[in-house]
Motif scaffolding. Structure first.
Motif, PDB file in Angstrom:
ATOM      1  N   UNK A 144       0.868  -1.179   0.000  1.00  0.00           N
ATOM      2  CA  UNK A 144       0.000   0.000   0.000  1.00  0.00           C
ATOM      3  C   UNK A 144       0.901   1.224   0.000  1.00  0.00           C
ATOM      4  N   UNK A 145       0.796   2.054  -1.052  1.00  0.00           N
ATOM      5  CA  UNK A 145       1.709   3.180  -1.236  1.00  0.00           C
ATOM      6  C   UNK A 145       0.891   4.460  -1.374  1.00  0.00           C
ATOM      7  N   UNK A 146       1.287   5.503  -0.627  1.00  0.00           N
ATOM      8  CA  UNK A 146       0.488   6.722  -0.518  1.00  0.00           C
ATOM      9  C   UNK A 146       1.350   7.946  -0.800  1.00  0.00           C
ATOM     10  N   UNK A 147       0.804   8.879  -1.594  1.00  0.00           N
ATOM     11  CA  UNK A 147       1.439  10.170  -1.851  1.00  0.00           C
ATOM     12  C   UNK A 147       0.388  11.259  -1.681  1.00  0.00           C
ATOM     13  N   UNK A 148       0.726  12.327  -0.965  1.00  0.00           N
ATOM     14  CA  UNK A 148      -0.236  13.403  -0.823  1.00  0.00           C
ATOM     15  C   UNK A 148       0.052  14.311   0.350  1.00  0.00           C
ATOM     16  N   UNK A 149      -0.946  15.124   0.735  1.00  0.00           N
ATOM     17  CA  UNK A 149      -0.831  16.049   1.857  1.00  0.00           C
ATOM     18  C   UNK A 149      -1.495  15.473   3.107  1.00  0.00           C
ATOM     19  N   UNK A 150      -2.027  16.355   3.949  1.00  0.00           N
ATOM     20  CA  UNK A 150      -2.598  15.939   5.231  1.00  0.00           C
ATOM     21  C   UNK A 150      -3.790  15.006   5.087  1.00  0.00           C
ATOM     22  N   UNK A 151      -4.499  15.065   3.967  1.00  0.00           N
ATOM     23  CA  UNK A 151      -5.666  14.207   3.777  1.00  0.00           C
ATOM     24  C   UNK A 151      -5.312  12.728   3.869  1.00  0.00           C
ATOM     25  N   UNK A 152      -4.024  12.404   3.653  1.00  0.00           N
ATOM     26  CA  UNK A 152      -3.580  11.009   3.657  1.00  0.00           C
ATOM     27  C   UNK A 152      -2.426  10.763   4.624  1.00  0.00           C
ATOM     28  N   UNK A 153      -2.078  11.756   5.427  1.00  0.00           N
ATOM     29  CA  UNK A 153      -0.917  11.679   6.321  1.00  0.00           C
ATOM     30  C   UNK A 153      -1.229  10.793   7.532  1.00  0.00           C
TER      31      UNK A 153
END
Length: 652
Positions: free
Chosen positions: A54-63
């Motif tokens: 599971x790999x995540x990139x983004x701002x606070x919405x996904x932090x």
């Protein structure tokens, strides 16, 4: 081999992302060359969506906790000392919940350098971080570049990627949308296949431009209508177990932080003097104020409010969000059960017709036979990919047939079948399938060599109810559609006779072609539209059978090995959102085993000279993702006949 003076494709992609991260652009010719090289080297065909990362990139919405251990300003330091979770929700995040659904982990890069959640609160697409003293943290494009640098420029083709452009980016939004699109395209070209990109609550040109750009670039991604989700919860908070769906107070512009009298918060967390937007990130698990932090408005505020602050969803809201994302990922696989169930059910009907052919061939004189079969099965289809729902059902059918025997060497006949079953999705809901099928068949025998063939055409009606859990409640999405199933089955064998025992090898083939019309669900923002679905199946069976004459009884048994020649790894189902205009997306169909054994045991019994009864039990054994067993009772009446004493042949 690495030729001197040439860059490997992975290096080229990383270089491109590094350039994008600084806000720059590349010439179109260079972009096309990189995309071509990457697609040639790293492209992987669609296959079963078993996620292994599971790999995540983004701002606070996904932090999920980038600042959990260090970093940030005095607010972060005070919150960490007071036991804050250091997530924007004030607790668990949608990324944690979604990863767990598929048996995966969601570890922030801020917690471990081996973590695969690269999201950082305050991150912009290609500029500096908007949080105080957090400017050195990676922006969203840099996050992707860092990931590819750690893998040698190759994206994990079996990972689930969750991306967000966030709400922190300002300036030329069309340009920023282009930078984000190029970075996602490079990630896809490096091998990424399963990408989910929600829209943004900001509702401006950044949303529409990103989706349009990605569609133009040919990137297959799962869109999610986060705006519609929030609107649905706000329309009826009590349905979701919430007391409030309001956002908390925000500093009044031009001020960037609170001072003086601070309004009472309508969200889960109450800001204090000096707090700035997004204070859920440093909200402590206490209703007692601590200087420099935000604190809970009530002991259970994180579970009774939709928002944790003025921007971010609370843990209760994060759960609703994760459930929605999950439904979009698994829905195409769920709908593919319509074709798979149809194929499995037809096999049982064909088996019963073949057994009635065997009984009919025993008559010694020309004439007519009529017969009836009643079939019931237990069918359970399980998606072999962890986290994807299964589909148990109990198919029931009745078949009425008739035939004319020219001699004990040849016959022709026809039959009609009515069937129904109600598969249930293990995640909730299910569908009802009703079928009317017409069949023609024939059989020949030359001494010990025999063969039969069956051709059927069925019309299916489907009533679908796909239930989507959302926090403590659920949405029901209904739709209706029709389908068709053409099948052809042939079986041949050779009999060896030793007194009362008949035995010998058998070989068979079965071909099915199922088509289901496009349909659109209604019910809620979670409803989807599905394009036409097609599925073919070609199965070869090799085995052995035996029967014994024992007075009026003729017990029989057969075992076969079966192989499916149609590789479904590249077959997909296409879905579209109904709550907003967004590109369609495709996901692979459920993957079932291609090899299995079949066993049949049963008996016929001569009730009277013209009446023969049938009872049989059959099962599929060892097929990955499939549990299928059932039985049938039948009756066969021969007009003015005498039995020829030929053996009964069980079928695959």
């Amino acid at each position: 081999m690495h030729l001197q003076g040439q860059r490997q494709p992975g290096t080229a992609i990383r270089s491109r992302l590094n350039n994008l991260a600084s806000g720059g652009s590349m010439k179109s010719k260079s972009s096309l060359r990189i995309a071509f090289l990457a697609s040639m080297v790293f492209a992987t065909s669609a296959s079963a969506q078993t996620f292994n990362q599971f790999i995540v990139f983004g701002p606070s919405l996904l932090d999920s906790g980038y600042f959990k251990l260090s970093g940030g300003d005095l607010h972060f330091t005070a919150a960490r000392a007071a036991g804050a979770s250091m997530t924007p929700s004030g607790g668990i995040m949608n990324t944690d919940i979604l990863a767990a659904r598929f048996g995966l982990t969601d570890i922030s890069q801020g917690v471990s350098t081996t973590g695969t959640n690269y999201a950082v609160s305050g991150a912009t697409i290609s500029g500096t971080n908007t949080l105080p003293t957090a400017g050195a943290t990676p922006n969203i494009v840099q996050q992707m570049s860092n990931y590819l640098a750690s893998t040698g420029g190759v994206s994990n083709a079996n990972a689930l990627y969750l991306l967000s452009a966030g709400s922190n980016t300002t300036g030329n939004l069309v340009q920023q949308a282009g930078i984000f699109t190029n970075a996602v395209t490079a990630l896809r070209n490096a091998g990424a296949r399963y990408i989910l990109i929600p829209n943004l609550a900001r509702g401006d040109v950044l949303n529409t431009t990103i989706y349009q750009n990605l569609a133009s670039a040919g990137v297959n991604f799962i869109p999610a209508d986060q705006q519609a989700m929030i609107a649905a919860v706000r329309a009826n908070p009590a349905r979701f177990g919430l007391l409030s769906a309001a956002q908390g107070p925000a500093p009044i512009a031009p001020a960037t932080s609170f001072a003086g009298v601070i309004p009472a918060s309508s969200s889960a967390c109450q800001p204090t003097t000096g707090s700035y937007s997004g204070y859920g990130l440093y909200c402590i698990p206490s209703t007692t104020p601590v200087a420099g932090t935000a604190y809970l408005t009530s002991a259970n505020a994180l579970q009774t409010n939709l928002f944790s602050d003025n921007l971010h969803l609370s843990p209760a809201g994060q759960k609703i969000q994760a459930d929605y994302y999950y439904s979009l990922i698994v829905a195409p696989s769920q709908i593919s059960f319509l074709t798979e169930s149809t194929i499995q059910a037809r096999r049982g009907v064909t088996l019963g017709i073949q057994e009635q052919i065997d009984i009919t061939q025993r008559r010694a004189t020309p004439g007519f036979n009529v017969w009836f079969n009643g079939d019931v099965s237990s069918l359970k289809l399980n998606n072999s990919s962890p986290g994807f729902p299964g589909d148990p059902s109990t198919p029931i059918s009745g078949t009425l047939g008739g035939s004319y025997t020219f001699s004990n060497n040849a016959l022709i006949g026809a039959a009609v079948t009515l069937g129904q079953f109600d598969p249930t999705f293990t995640s909730g809901g299910g569908f009802r399938e009703q079928e009317v099928a017409a069949t023609v068949f024939g059989a020949v025998r030359a001494n010990s060599l025999w063969a039969n063939a069956i051709m059927s055409f069925g019309w299916q009606k489907y009533d679908v109810n796909r239930v989507v859990p959302l926090g403590i409640t659920f949405d029901s999405n209904t739709g209706k559609t029709h389908g068709r199933n053409f099948s052809f089955a042939a079986l041949t064998g050779y009999d060896f006779r030793q007194e009362a025992i008949t035995h010998g090898p058998v070989v068979g083939i079965e071909v099915q072609s199922v088509g289901i019309d496009a349909f659109t669900e209604t019910g809620s923002f979670t409803s989807l539209a599905f394009s036409n679905i097609g599925r073919t199946s070609t199965v070869l069976a090799l085995g052995y059978r035996a029967a014994i004459d024992y007075g009026n009884w003729r017990p029989f048994a057969q075992v076969t090995w079966n192989h499916e020649f149609d590789d479904t790894a590249n077959r997909t189902v296409t879905a579209s959102l109904t709550s907003m205009a967004a590109p369609s997306y495709t996901m692979p169909i459920v993957q079932l085993g291609r090899d299995w054994a079949s066993a049949v045991v049963g008996t016929t019994v001569t009730i009277a000279r013209d009446w023969t009864g049938l009872a049989a039990f059959n099962a599929q054994l060892g097929q990955n993702g499939t549990t299928n067993y059932g039985g049938r009772f039948g009756i066969n009446y021969a007009f003015n006949s005498a039995l020829a004493g030929l053996p009964v042949k069980a079928k695959y």
